[in-house]
Design a protein around this motif. Structure first.
Motif, short mmCIF file in Angstrom:
data_model
loop_
_atom_site.label_atom_id
_atom_site.label_comp_id
_atom_site.label_asym_id
_atom_site.label_seq_id
_atom_site.Cartn_x
_atom_site.Cartn_y
_atom_site.Cartn_z
N ASP A 104 0.86 -1.18 0.00
CA ASP A 104 0.00 0.00 0.00
C ASP A 104 0.90 1.23 0.00
N ALA A 105 0.88 1.99 -1.09
CA ALA A 105 1.69 3.20 -1.18
C ALA A 105 0.81 4.45 -1.13
N GLY A 106 -0.42 4.29 -0.65
CA GLY A 106 -1.30 5.43 -0.48
C GLY A 106 -1.91 5.96 -1.76
N GLU A 107 -2.03 5.13 -2.76
CA GLU A 107 -2.67 5.57 -4.00
C GLU A 107 -4.09 6.04 -3.70
N PRO A 108 -4.58 7.02 -4.46
CA PRO A 108 -5.91 7.56 -4.17
C PRO A 108 -7.03 6.59 -4.48
N VAL A 109 -6.78 5.66 -5.40
CA VAL A 109 -7.85 4.75 -5.81
C VAL A 109 -7.22 3.44 -6.29
N ARG A 110 -7.87 2.36 -6.01
CA ARG A 110 -7.47 1.04 -6.50
C ARG A 110 -8.67 0.44 -7.21
N TYR A 111 -8.37 -0.43 -8.17
CA TYR A 111 -9.42 -1.10 -8.93
C TYR A 111 -9.31 -2.60 -8.70
N GLU A 112 -10.45 -3.26 -8.74
CA GLU A 112 -10.47 -4.70 -8.50
C GLU A 112 -9.87 -5.48 -9.67
N THR A 113 -10.10 -4.98 -10.89
CA THR A 113 -9.63 -5.72 -12.06
C THR A 113 -8.75 -4.85 -12.96
N LYS A 114 -7.99 -5.53 -13.78
CA LYS A 114 -7.15 -4.86 -14.78
C LYS A 114 -8.03 -4.06 -15.74
N GLU A 115 -9.16 -4.61 -16.11
CA GLU A 115 -10.06 -3.95 -17.06
C GLU A 115 -10.60 -2.63 -16.49
N GLU A 116 -10.91 -2.62 -15.20
CA GLU A 116 -11.39 -1.38 -14.57
C GLU A 116 -10.30 -0.31 -14.56
N ALA A 117 -9.06 -0.71 -14.27
CA ALA A 117 -7.94 0.24 -14.28
C ALA A 117 -7.71 0.77 -15.69
N GLU A 118 -7.76 -0.11 -16.66
CA GLU A 118 -7.58 0.28 -18.06
C GLU A 118 -8.68 1.25 -18.50
N ARG A 119 -9.91 0.94 -18.13
CA ARG A 119 -11.04 1.80 -18.48
C ARG A 119 -10.89 3.19 -17.82
N SER A 120 -10.38 3.22 -16.60
CA SER A 120 -10.17 4.49 -15.91
C SER A 120 -9.16 5.35 -16.66
N ILE A 121 -8.09 4.75 -17.14
CA ILE A 121 -7.09 5.49 -17.91
C ILE A 121 -7.73 6.06 -19.17
#
Length: 140
Positions: A107-124
């Motif tokens: 945990d590096a204190g990121e403001p948000v985490r996503y459950e899946t790779k697809e969610e992170a990709e969609r956020s970008i």
């Protein structure tokens, strides 16, 4: 010999003098003012919400608003103790692009985490400008 220390030019290390022009970030509003020892000014300095320039204050406001919008893009709660840290977004300076990474235990204190790779990709894809503002990266 006395060491002469140069005064830092960034606002976080700045000690404004009474009567010096400054900009306060208060509830997403930029307030141009002269520094005093009134509680509003002292509290702004203590919380890092006082700036030398309006541009610096605008950038801080934009970053703060971007973080709020990004936090609203996920309801995932990481469970680091059980290796379910999810995915986070970061900027790769070498390649000049936003990327997503899986990080199960740290945990590096990121403001948000996503459950899946697809969610992170969609956020970008959907929130590129917000990620760049939050990560303080100029869009190349």
């Amino acid at each position: 010999f006395e060491e002469i220390q140069e005064e830092s030019t960034d606002s976080i290390h700045w000690n404004p003098r009474i009567g010096e022009r400054c900009f306060i970030l208060e509830n997403a509003n930029i307030i141009p003012t002269l520094y005093t020892l009134k509680p509003r000014d002292c509290n702004a300095r203590r919380t890092g919400k006082i700036f030398r320039t309006e541009e610096e204050c605008e950038k801080a406001r934009d970053r703060e608003l971007a973080e709020v919008r990004l936090r609203r893009t996920s309801t995932f709660t990481p469970d680091f103790e059980n290796g379910r840290g999810g995915w986070f977004v970061a900027y790769n300076h070498l390649e000049g692009k936003l990327e997503y990474f899986q990080c199960s235990w740290q945990d590096a204190g990121e403001p948000v985490r996503y459950e899946t790779k697809e969610e992170a990709e969609r956020s970008i894809e959907q929130y590129r400008k917000d990620w760049l503002a939050y990560l303080n990266v100029e869009d190349c």
